[in-house]
Design an enzyme around this catalytic site. Structure first.
Site, short mmCIF file in Angstrom:
data_model
loop_
_atom_site.label_atom_id
_atom_site.label_comp_id
_atom_site.label_asym_id
_atom_site.label_seq_id
_atom_site.Cartn_x
_atom_site.Cartn_y
_atom_site.Cartn_z
N LYS A 71 2.40 7.35 -67.43
CA LYS A 71 1.54 6.57 -68.34
C LYS A 71 0.65 7.54 -69.10
O LYS A 71 0.35 8.63 -68.61
CB LYS A 71 0.67 5.60 -67.52
CG LYS A 71 0.06 4.48 -68.34
CD LYS A 71 1.02 3.33 -68.54
CE LYS A 71 0.48 2.30 -69.50
NZ LYS A 71 1.35 1.11 -69.58
N ASP A 117 1.51 0.21 -75.54
CA ASP A 117 0.70 -0.51 -74.55
C ASP A 117 -0.49 -1.05 -75.36
O ASP A 117 -0.41 -1.10 -76.60
CB ASP A 117 0.24 0.42 -73.41
CG ASP A 117 -0.40 -0.35 -72.25
OD1 ASP A 117 0.34 -1.05 -71.54
OD2 ASP A 117 -1.62 -0.29 -72.08
P1 NDP Z 1 -2.17 -5.59 -77.19
O1 NDP Z 1 -3.06 -4.49 -77.61
O2 NDP Z 1 -1.09 -6.05 -78.11
O3 NDP Z 1 -3.05 -6.89 -76.83
C1 NDP Z 1 -4.03 -6.85 -75.84
C2 NDP Z 1 -4.77 -8.17 -75.84
O4 NDP Z 1 -5.69 -8.16 -74.77
C3 NDP Z 1 -5.60 -8.38 -77.10
O5 NDP Z 1 -5.69 -9.76 -77.36
C4 NDP Z 1 -6.97 -7.80 -76.71
O6 NDP Z 1 -8.05 -8.37 -77.45
C5 NDP Z 1 -7.03 -8.20 -75.24
N1 NDP Z 1 -7.84 -7.22 -74.51
C6 NDP Z 1 -7.65 -5.88 -74.45
N2 NDP Z 1 -8.60 -5.30 -73.70
C7 NDP Z 1 -9.38 -6.30 -73.28
C8 NDP Z 1 -10.53 -6.33 -72.46
N3 NDP Z 1 -11.05 -5.21 -71.93
N4 NDP Z 1 -11.09 -7.55 -72.21
C9 NDP Z 1 -10.56 -8.67 -72.75
N5 NDP Z 1 -9.48 -8.70 -73.54
C10 NDP Z 1 -8.89 -7.53 -73.78
O7 NDP Z 1 -1.57 -5.16 -75.77
P2 NDP Z 1 -0.28 -5.70 -75.03
O8 NDP Z 1 -0.10 -7.16 -75.29
O9 NDP Z 1 0.82 -4.77 -75.29
O10 NDP Z 1 -0.69 -5.48 -73.50
C11 NDP Z 1 -1.39 -6.46 -72.74
C12 NDP Z 1 -1.24 -6.16 -71.25
O11 NDP Z 1 0.15 -6.18 -70.89
C13 NDP Z 1 -1.78 -4.79 -70.79
O12 NDP Z 1 -2.24 -4.91 -69.47
C14 NDP Z 1 -0.52 -3.94 -70.79
O13 NDP Z 1 -0.64 -2.83 -69.92
C15 NDP Z 1 0.49 -4.94 -70.27
N6 NDP Z 1 1.89 -4.63 -70.56
C16 NDP Z 1 2.32 -4.45 -71.84
C17 NDP Z 1 3.65 -4.20 -72.09
C18 NDP Z 1 4.18 -4.11 -73.47
O14 NDP Z 1 5.41 -4.03 -73.61
N7 NDP Z 1 3.38 -4.15 -74.51
C19 NDP Z 1 4.61 -4.01 -70.98
C20 NDP Z 1 4.06 -4.32 -69.68
C21 NDP Z 1 2.74 -4.58 -69.49
P3 NDP Z 1 -8.53 -7.72 -78.83
O15 NDP Z 1 -7.56 -8.20 -79.87
O16 NDP Z 1 -9.91 -8.22 -79.00
O17 NDP Z 1 -8.46 -6.24 -78.61
#
Ligand code: NDP
Length: 448
Positions: free
Chosen positions: A126, A166
């Site tokens: 990571k 991510d």
């Molecule tokens: P994105 O950046 O596309 O979206 C993240 C979302 O979560 C946004 O809506 C963001 O809000 C919100 N967010 C981020 N940080 C916080 C926080 N500290 N408190 C509250 N809300 C938060 O990321 P992904 O959708 O790609 O990833 C989301 C999760 O899924 C993560 O845990 C990631 O590790 C996991 N994941 C992702 C994969 C992938 O293929 N993308 C694969 C496997 C797991 P805002 O818009 O305000 O920033």
């Protein structure tokens, strides 16, 4: 003292300032007790757990870049290459101000078992940086990504370490990083996944984590005499995982009534409008207030001002898809009191240890992220295969492989839980199934 307790004590001492990493190690090692106790002497002699909890390599570097005002900014970059027993390191790059070495280590550690569970030959890693892409111009994001890759490119490659997206790293960031890698290394190779379709990306990679989450959940429900159709679902997050989880759940006949971002959440009893959500978050990169402004059935709630979140809504299924520790014990109690019967993690470690325990003790079907969100990395591995073959598969081909992988992951976790006498505990099942393959490979490869 048991071997697991000895190692937990050692790891806690060595990594005292990394709470998220310790949380992940605690969860995994505790759930592995039945397997480890059956092989305690052998594992202790080989220092197997000490080796598994220590990254093979961790890289920390300076990322200087120039902002639009001509001011030099400096961020910190990380890549943790945790375990390569079963294949090249694979895991995303997180760009968020909260990133530090402990967060990257927790994610890398989880990734080892998740990647093993997919059945594909990929090790765990990571990376990331405390850079915040929010509010930056495209030029600033490009300047950061180029500087980040200028250093990172020394340590990665199609057969050594293949990063992906991510939080904060989407198609735009992957594009800039790929361009810089190619320019410096002079190699056109599948060194990153999540690439655009015109330069080696895979169809269905964008949808994969969210779709995979719902395929897994559907299989878990079916095997427990239930189904997604007709159910009400709360989703958190409004990013990549959340968006496509909502889309697939709707396709299977559910009504998804919430989504959220870091400042607020939406309640939309008529069902989240995915196209509008994408327009607000992906295209305009705006806040969810704009979603509510454009949709009469939606109500916006400010998290800080109201002290509420999406888990207060009465639903049958909860899919946390935003970030770590976003669902705590109080949230779990509210969800259970409101009749939730299944929780499946789209994000990595979104549920605290106490909340997970509460769900399991109250008969809620609980799917841990390392199993239920593995569709993203699985499809990344399919992207690597297509890059090696210099071929592109159709959307349907990739989607159907993804679905099969998710169904297999569920059954592997289910079978491992049954084998060790903890039927229905998919947390233990997923950890055990992922662990067994990695251990086998580590034992075969000697002390490395
Ligand atoms: P994105 O950046 O596309 O979206 C993240 C979302 O979560 C946004 O809506 C963001 O809000 C919100 N967010 C981020 N940080 C916080 C926080 N500290 N408190 C509250 N809300 C938060 O990321 P992904 O959708 O790609 O990833 C989301 C999760 O899924 C993560 O845990 C990631 O590790 C996991 N994941 C992702 C994969 C992938 O293929 N993308 C694969 C496997 C797991 P805002 O818009 O305000 O920033």
């Amino acid at each position: 003292m048991s071997y697991v307790d000895e190692v937990l004590e050692l790891v806690s001492k060595k990594n005292a300032s990394e709470p998220e990493f310790l949380q992940a190690v605690n969860e995994v090692l505790n759930s592995l007790r039945p397997v480890i106790e059956a092989n305690e002497e052998k594992f202790r002699k080989e220092a197997l757990l000490e080796r598994i909890c220590e990254p093979e390599r961790q890289i920390k570097f300076r990322v200087p870049w120039v902002d639009d005002k001509g001011q030099v900014q400096v961020n910190t970059g990380y890549r943790v290459q945790f375990n390569s027993a079963i294949g090249p390191y694979k895991g995303g790059i997180r760009l968020h101000p909260s990133v530090n070495i402990g967060i990257i280590k927790f994610l890398g550690f989880e990734q080892i078992f998740k990647n093993s569970l997919t059945g594909l030959p990929i090790g765990g890693g990571k990376g990331g940086s405390d850079f915040d892409p929010k509010g930056k111009s495209d030029r600033e994001v490009m300047a950061f990504c180029q500087s980040f890759m200028t250093e990172l490119c020394k340590y990665i490659g199609a057969d050594t370490d293949v990063p992906a997206g991510d939080i904060g790293t989407g198609a735009r960031e992957i594009g800039y990083m790929f361009g810089q890698y190619k320019r410096i290394r002079g190699l056109y190779e599948g060194v990153l996944t999540g690439k655009g379709l015109s330069y080696g990306g895979s169809l269905a990679r964008t949808e994969a984590t969210g779709f995979g989450l719902v395929y897994f959940t559907d299989e878990m429900l079916k095997c427990n005499g239930k189904s997604i159709a007709g159910k009400t679902i709360a989703v958190s997050g409004a990013g990549n995982v959340a968006t496509y989880a909502i889309k697939k759940a709707q396709e299977l006949g559910a009504n998804v009534v919430t989504c959220s971002d870091s400042t607020g959440w939406i309640y939309d009893p008529e069902g989240i409008d995915v196209e509008l959500l994408k327009e607000v978050k992906e295209v305009k990169r705006a806040r969810l207030t704009e979603y509510a402004a454009a949709r009469p059935s939606a109500v916006y709630h400010d998290k800080k001002a109201e002290g509420t979140n999406q888990w207060s809504v009465k639903v049958d299924i909860a899919l946390p898809c935003a970030t770590q520790n976003e669902l705590n014990l109080d949230d779990a109690k509210t969800l259970v009191a409101n009749g939730v019967f299944a929780v499946a993690e789209g994000a990595n470690m979104p549920t605290t240890l106490e909340a997970t325990k509460y769900f399991q003790e109250n008969g809620v079907l609980f799917a841990p992220g390392k199993a239920s969100n593995a569709g993203g990395v699985a499809t990344s591995a399919l992207e690597m295969s297509q890059n090696s073959e210099r071929l592109s598969w159709t959307f349907e081909e990739v989607d159907s492989k993804l679905k099969n992988i998710m169904i297999n992951i569920f059954h592997n976790a289910d079978a491992a839980a049954k084998k060790y006498g903890v039927e229905g505990d998919y947390v233990a099942g997923a950890n055990i199934a992922g662990f067994e393959k990695v251990v086998d490979a580590m034992m075969a490869q000697g002390i490395v």
